[in-house]
Motif scaffolding. Structure first.
Motif, PDB file in Angstrom:
ATOM      1  N   VAL A 123       0.856  -1.188   0.000  1.00 44.99           N
ATOM      2  CA  VAL A 123       0.000   0.000   0.000  1.00 44.99           C
ATOM      3  C   VAL A 123       0.892   1.238   0.000  1.00 44.99           C
ATOM      4  O   VAL A 123       1.840   1.332   0.786  1.00 44.99           O
ATOM      5  N   ILE A 124       0.592   2.169  -0.903  1.00 48.15           N
ATOM      6  CA  ILE A 124       1.241   3.477  -0.899  1.00 48.15           C
ATOM      7  C   ILE A 124       0.132   4.523  -0.870  1.00 48.15           C
ATOM      8  O   ILE A 124      -1.033   4.209  -1.129  1.00 48.15           O
ATOM      9  N   THR A 125       0.485   5.751  -0.575  1.00 42.35           N
ATOM     10  CA  THR A 125      -0.499   6.824  -0.532  1.00 42.35           C
ATOM     11  C   THR A 125      -0.054   7.965  -1.442  1.00 42.35           C
ATOM     12  O   THR A 125       1.128   8.039  -1.819  1.00 42.35           O
ATOM     13  N   PRO A 126      -0.968   8.871  -1.754  1.00 44.32           N
ATOM     14  CA  PRO A 126      -0.592  10.034  -2.571  1.00 44.32           C
ATOM     15  C   PRO A 126       0.385  10.980  -1.870  1.00 44.32           C
ATOM     16  O   PRO A 126       0.935  11.867  -2.499  1.00 44.32           O
ATOM     17  N   ARG A 127       0.613  10.777  -0.578  1.00 51.04           N
ATOM     18  CA  ARG A 127       1.572  11.620   0.146  1.00 51.04           C
ATOM     19  C   ARG A 127       3.015  11.214  -0.129  1.00 51.04           C
ATOM     20  O   ARG A 127       3.938  11.978   0.129  1.00 51.04           O
ATOM     21  N   SER A 128       3.226  10.005  -0.654  1.00 50.60           N
ATOM     22  CA  SER A 128       4.582   9.559  -0.970  1.00 50.60           C
ATOM     23  C   SER A 128       4.990  10.112  -2.332  1.00 50.60           C
ATOM     24  O   SER A 128       4.136  10.411  -3.170  1.00 50.60           O
ATOM     25  N   PRO A 129       6.283  10.256  -2.575  1.00 54.78           N
ATOM     26  CA  PRO A 129       6.724  10.747  -3.885  1.00 54.78           C
ATOM     27  C   PRO A 129       6.214   9.881  -5.040  1.00 54.78           C
ATOM     28  O   PRO A 129       5.760  10.401  -6.056  1.00 54.78           O
ATOM     29  N   LEU A 130       6.259   8.561  -4.870  1.00 54.99           N
ATOM     30  CA  LEU A 130       5.793   7.680  -5.932  1.00 54.99           C
ATOM     31  C   LEU A 130       4.284   7.793  -6.106  1.00 54.99           C
ATOM     32  O   LEU A 130       3.785   7.887  -7.229  1.00 54.99           O
ATOM     33  N   GLY A 131       3.554   7.788  -5.002  1.00 55.82           N
ATOM     34  CA  GLY A 131       2.101   7.906  -5.074  1.00 55.82           C
ATOM     35  C   GLY A 131       1.667   9.199  -5.735  1.00 55.82           C
ATOM     36  O   GLY A 131       0.767   9.210  -6.585  1.00 55.82           O
ATOM     37  N   LYS A 132       2.327  10.267  -5.378  1.00 51.89           N
ATOM     38  CA  LYS A 132       2.018  11.575  -5.975  1.00 51.89           C
ATOM     39  C   LYS A 132       2.298  11.559  -7.480  1.00 51.89           C
ATOM     40  O   LYS A 132       1.522  12.086  -8.276  1.00 51.89           O
ATOM     41  N   SER A 133       3.399  10.938  -7.877  1.00 49.46           N
ATOM     42  CA  SER A 133       3.768  10.866  -9.293  1.00 49.46           C
ATOM     43  C   SER A 133       2.804   9.996 -10.097  1.00 49.46           C
ATOM     44  O   SER A 133       2.636  10.210 -11.296  1.00 49.46           O
ATOM     45  N   LEU A 134       2.203   9.006  -9.451  1.00 44.64           N
ATOM     46  CA  LEU A 134       1.318   8.085 -10.158  1.00 44.64           C
ATOM     47  C   LEU A 134      -0.074   8.652 -10.417  1.00 44.64           C
ATOM     48  O   LEU A 134      -0.751   8.229 -11.349  1.00 44.64           O
ATOM     49  N   LEU A 135      -0.497   9.606  -9.591  1.00 43.50           N
ATOM     50  CA  LEU A 135      -1.849  10.157  -9.755  1.00 43.50           C
ATOM     51  C   LEU A 135      -2.057  10.684 -11.170  1.00 43.50           C
ATOM     52  O   LEU A 135      -1.251  11.459 -11.689  1.00 43.50           O
ATOM     53  N   GLY A 136      -3.137  10.228 -11.805  1.00 37.03           N
ATOM     54  CA  GLY A 136      -3.477  10.692 -13.143  1.00 37.03           C
ATOM     55  C   GLY A 136      -2.730   9.998 -14.271  1.00 37.03           C
ATOM     56  O   GLY A 136      -2.987  10.272 -15.434  1.00 37.03           O
TER      57      GLY A 136
END
Length: 160
Positions: A123-136
């Protein structure tokens, strides 16, 4: 991969973690308040140390409880080809060395790991660098992050 099954496994893992943390917090509280742990002099710190542990355990219980509530309230939607990856998406990534991994983009509980049919899912979240990069992003897209000065590239191989 079935993201509903993954979501259910995450909820079960969080519930189990919460029960363990609650028992640990109760034990720490009982130790901190036990009459044998009353300080007899200024160098006797067992009771103080036990109270610090009890406070930390209580905080951990609250963090897990919050993660559980956020994950329970997550409405899983089918992958939307227009919006791309969003919270609640299950996805496969491949790094530039060909190593593959499965991730679930959750609202909380970052770092939690579950297994579905022998496959590790993190599980990752949008707060992580990877999670943020994956959004959209979409299947076939590449993402790049820099962690501790090291550039890492990933390709989105599958989106559920």
């Amino acid at each position: 991969m079935n993201k509903h099954s993954v979501h259910q496994l995450i909820l079960e893992k969080l519930q189990a973690d919460l029960e363990v943390a609650q028992r640990a917090a109760q034990t720490a509280y009982e130790t901190a308040t036990h009459e044998e742990n009353i300080a007899e002099n200024k160098y006797d710190t067992l009771g103080l140390e036990a109270s610090y542990l009890a406070a930390g355990q209580a905080k951990r219980v609250e963090e897990i409880r919050q993660s559980l509530v956020l994950c329970q309230n997550l409405t899983l939607r089918p992958y939307d080809e227009q919006q791309g990856i969003q919270v609640g998406t299950l996805l496969g990534l491949e790094d530039d060395e060909g190593r593959q991994q499965w991730l679930f983009l959750g609202p909380d509980a970052a770092g939690l790991k579950v297994y579905l049919v022998g496959q590790l899912i993190t599980v990752i979240t949008p707060r992580s660098p990877l999670g943020k990069s994956l959004l959209g992003k979409f299947e076939g897209d590449e993402v790049e992050i820099v962690v501790a000065g090291t550039r890492q590239q990933f390709a989105v191989t599958e989106v559920v």
